[in-house]
Scaffold this motif. Structure first.
Motif, mmCIF file in Angstrom:
data_model
loop_
_atom_site.group_PDB
_atom_site.id
_atom_site.type_symbol
_atom_site.label_atom_id
_atom_site.label_comp_id
_atom_site.label_asym_id
_atom_site.label_seq_id
_atom_site.Cartn_x
_atom_site.Cartn_y
_atom_site.Cartn_z
ATOM 1 N N TRP A 81 0.828 -1.212 0.000
ATOM 2 C CA TRP A 81 0.000 0.000 0.000
ATOM 3 C C TRP A 81 0.859 1.258 0.000
ATOM 4 C CZ3 TRP A 81 -5.221 -0.414 -0.628
ATOM 5 C CH2 TRP A 81 -5.743 -1.706 -0.490
ATOM 6 N N THR A 82 2.042 1.165 -0.583
ATOM 7 C CA THR A 82 2.928 2.315 -0.640
ATOM 8 C C THR A 82 2.801 3.061 -1.960
ATOM 9 O OG1 THR A 82 4.723 0.896 -1.426
ATOM 10 C CG2 THR A 82 4.644 1.353 0.933
ATOM 11 N N ILE A 83 3.116 4.353 -1.883
ATOM 12 C CA ILE A 83 3.292 5.207 -3.053
ATOM 13 C C ILE A 83 4.621 5.911 -2.832
ATOM 14 C CG2 ILE A 83 2.404 7.166 -4.372
ATOM 15 C CD1 ILE A 83 -0.387 6.389 -3.482
ATOM 16 N N GLY A 84 5.600 5.604 -3.672
ATOM 17 C CA GLY A 84 6.956 6.038 -3.375
ATOM 18 C C GLY A 84 7.479 5.236 -2.195
ATOM 19 N N HIS A 85 8.052 5.915 -1.210
ATOM 20 C CA HIS A 85 8.590 5.215 -0.049
ATOM 21 C C HIS A 85 7.630 5.241 1.142
ATOM 22 C CE1 HIS A 85 12.447 4.730 -1.972
ATOM 23 N NE2 HIS A 85 12.500 6.030 -2.242
ATOM 24 N N ALA A 86 6.521 5.975 1.019
ATOM 25 C CA ALA A 86 5.604 6.147 2.146
ATOM 26 C C ALA A 86 4.357 5.292 1.979
ATOM 27 C CB ALA A 86 5.224 7.617 2.292
ATOM 28 N N VAL A 87 3.756 4.920 3.112
ATOM 29 C CA VAL A 87 2.515 4.153 3.104
ATOM 30 C C VAL A 87 1.344 5.119 2.920
ATOM 31 C CG1 VAL A 87 1.114 2.492 4.387
ATOM 32 C CG2 VAL A 87 3.603 2.503 4.672
ATOM 33 N N ASN A 88 0.375 4.713 2.097
ATOM 34 C CA ASN A 88 -0.765 5.567 1.791
ATOM 35 C C ASN A 88 -1.549 5.950 3.043
ATOM 36 O OD1 ASN A 88 -4.017 5.201 1.126
ATOM 37 N ND2 ASN A 88 -2.964 6.616 -0.234
ATOM 38 N N GLY A 89 -1.934 7.233 3.130
ATOM 39 C CA GLY A 89 -2.619 7.727 4.314
ATOM 40 C C GLY A 89 -3.997 7.150 4.521
ATOM 41 N N GLY A 90 -4.733 6.872 3.440
ATOM 42 C CA GLY A 90 -6.057 6.280 3.592
ATOM 43 C C GLY A 90 -5.992 4.860 4.117
ATOM 44 N N TYR A 91 -5.027 4.085 3.619
ATOM 45 C CA TYR A 91 -4.819 2.724 4.141
ATOM 46 C C TYR A 91 -4.496 2.775 5.634
ATOM 47 C CZ TYR A 91 -1.737 -1.184 5.386
ATOM 48 O OH TYR A 91 -1.113 -2.215 6.041
ATOM 49 N N LEU A 92 -3.628 3.700 6.028
ATOM 50 C CA LEU A 92 -3.276 3.828 7.437
ATOM 51 C C LEU A 92 -4.483 4.201 8.283
ATOM 52 C CD1 LEU A 92 0.066 5.782 6.970
ATOM 53 C CD2 LEU A 92 -0.149 3.416 7.774
ATOM 54 N N LEU A 93 -5.324 5.093 7.769
ATOM 55 C CA LEU A 93 -6.507 5.496 8.516
ATOM 56 C C LEU A 93 -7.463 4.320 8.687
ATOM 57 C CD1 LEU A 93 -7.869 7.855 9.925
ATOM 58 C CD2 LEU A 93 -8.979 8.436 7.760
ATOM 59 N N ALA A 94 -7.575 3.483 7.663
ATOM 60 C CA ALA A 94 -8.432 2.301 7.768
ATOM 61 C C ALA A 94 -7.911 1.350 8.840
ATOM 62 C CB ALA A 94 -8.516 1.602 6.418
ATOM 63 N N LEU A 95 -6.603 1.161 8.900
ATOM 64 C CA LEU A 95 -6.027 0.280 9.911
ATOM 65 C C LEU A 95 -6.288 0.827 11.316
ATOM 66 C CD1 LEU A 95 -2.609 -1.484 9.690
ATOM 67 C CD2 LEU A 95 -3.213 -0.254 11.772
ATOM 68 N N ILE A 96 -6.075 2.121 11.491
ATOM 69 C CA ILE A 96 -6.361 2.731 12.794
ATOM 70 C C ILE A 96 -7.854 2.664 13.096
ATOM 71 C CG2 ILE A 96 -6.287 4.890 14.107
ATOM 72 C CD1 ILE A 96 -3.796 5.634 12.438
ATOM 73 N N GLY A 97 -8.667 2.882 12.057
ATOM 74 C CA GLY A 97 -10.113 2.791 12.232
ATOM 75 C C GLY A 97 -10.547 1.418 12.692
ATOM 76 N N ARG A 98 -9.871 0.375 12.211
ATOM 77 C CA ARG A 98 -10.194 -0.985 12.654
ATOM 78 C C ARG A 98 -9.872 -1.152 14.138
ATOM 79 N NH1 ARG A 98 -11.557 -4.929 9.563
ATOM 80 N NH2 ARG A 98 -10.579 -4.175 7.632
ATOM 81 N N ALA A 99 -8.748 -0.596 14.577
ATOM 82 C CA ALA A 99 -8.390 -0.685 15.996
ATOM 83 C C ALA A 99 -9.406 0.041 16.871
ATOM 84 C CB ALA A 99 -6.989 -0.117 16.211
ATOM 85 N N LEU A 100 -9.825 1.223 16.446
ATOM 86 C CA LEU A 100 -10.820 1.971 17.223
ATOM 87 C C LEU A 100 -12.157 1.243 17.261
ATOM 88 C CD1 LEU A 100 -9.998 5.607 16.106
ATOM 89 C CD2 LEU A 100 -10.045 4.794 18.474
ATOM 90 N N GLY A 101 -12.512 0.586 16.154
ATOM 91 C CA GLY A 101 -13.757 -0.179 16.132
ATOM 92 C C GLY A 101 -13.734 -1.342 17.099
ATOM 93 N N ASP A 102 -12.550 -1.878 17.363
ATOM 94 C CA ASP A 102 -12.422 -2.954 18.341
ATOM 95 C C ASP A 102 -12.421 -2.410 19.766
ATOM 96 O OD1 ASP A 102 -11.583 -5.969 18.743
ATOM 97 O OD2 ASP A 102 -10.228 -4.789 20.015
ATOM 98 N N ALA A 103 -11.818 -1.239 19.952
ATOM 99 C CA ALA A 103 -11.669 -0.690 21.299
ATOM 100 C C ALA A 103 -12.938 -0.020 21.812
ATOM 101 C CB ALA A 103 -10.513 0.310 21.318
#
Length: 277
Positions: free
Chosen positions: A33-55
């Motif tokens: 899920w990278t673009i260049g050397h960085a990980v895409n911000g929307g993918y990261l937000l989804a991952l964090i969103g999954r953690a919040l949905g569990d918590a």
């Protein structure tokens, strides 16, 4: 190819979290899920969103705001969540994603504030002047990899099924429109249907509108706010992203996501930097 189902696709694998103590989750940020050397911000937000949905006691993101502090890299990461308030309709929490840098120091990458609820409990009443974006049929739109040098295709492009409106891809052949618009049909490459968590990634998955303004280079997100309005119906999404103002090296992007039943299911606004190539 057998289509992936929600919970069993590449997106679910790559946004998986492992609980480690109260409100703390381990994750592995995928290089897919990278673009260049960085990980895409929307993918990261989804991952964090999954953690919040569990918590949190409520399952679905209603509004989530992320401030991107430093660029995330593929590899191990930790998400720390905290419950701020719990009510009958909404619960609110915060989260931070951190990584260990090359010198062994912990670095905070993203900080999030979000309110969660239950999308299935919302009433059906809709009063709106919004209309779905006018995009040619899927088969008349252009794939993200059409005519591109395979070596120049970002890894994330292989994870999504993106079909761009030909009217918004002049920048790819040196003829940007100057209107600051991107429109496309959108889905996941393995056929997995959309859900509220994947919408957090969808709003940040199209090429930057800065390209249509004649700019090139990296466009990192500074802040991104997403409102999830409905649980999306199965099938392809239509995404429209526009910008009206680029000044001082920063621009805003407003996104709308519509599902296969012509319902507005997500909206977002982000502030991004327009860096020269």
């Amino acid at each position: 190819m057998t289509e992936a189902t929600i919970g069993a696709g590449a997106f679910d694998r790559d946004t998986a979290i492992t609980p480690r103590g109260e409100g703390v989750y381990d994750a592995d940020l995928s290089a897919d899920w990278t673009i260049g050397h960085a990980v895409n911000g929307g993918y990261l937000l989804a991952l964090i969103g999954r953690a919040l949905g569990d918590a949190l006691p409520h399952p679905d993101p209603f509004t989530i705001t992320a401030h991107y502090l430093t660029a995330s890299r593929p590899g191990p990461a930790t998400v720390r969540t905290s419950t701020v308030r719990t009510g009958r309709t909404l619960s609110t929490g915060t989260a931070s994603l951190v990584q260990i840098d090359e010198e062994g120091r912990e670095v905070e990458r993203i900080r999030v504030l979000a309110s969660y609820g239950d999308l299935t409990a919302l009433p059906d009443d809709v009063r709106t002047s919004a209309e779905p974006p006018r995009i040619p049929p899927y088969e008349r739109c252009l794939g993200a990899r059409d005519g591109m040098d395979p070596s120049a295709i970002p890894p994330m492009t292989h994870q999504i099924d993106l079909r761009m409106d030909p009217a918004t891809v002049g920048w790819a052949v040196g003829a940007p429109s100057g209107r600051g618009e991107m429109r496309a049909w959108f889905g996941l490459a393995d056929g997995r249907d959309p859900d509220p968590i994947s919408l957090l990634m969808t709003v940040d998955a199209l090429p930057p509108t800065a390209f249509d303004l004649g700019l090139s280079g990296w466009v990192p997100t500074v802040e991104l706010t997403v409102h999830v309005r409905r649980r999306p119906a199965p099938g392809p999404l239509r995404v429209s992203i526009t910008t009206r103002n680029l000044a001082g090296g920063f621009l805003e992007e407003d996104a709308e996501v519509w599902d296969s039943e012509d319902r507005l299911v997500a909206q977002s606004r982000q502030l991004a930097r327009a860096l020269s190539a």
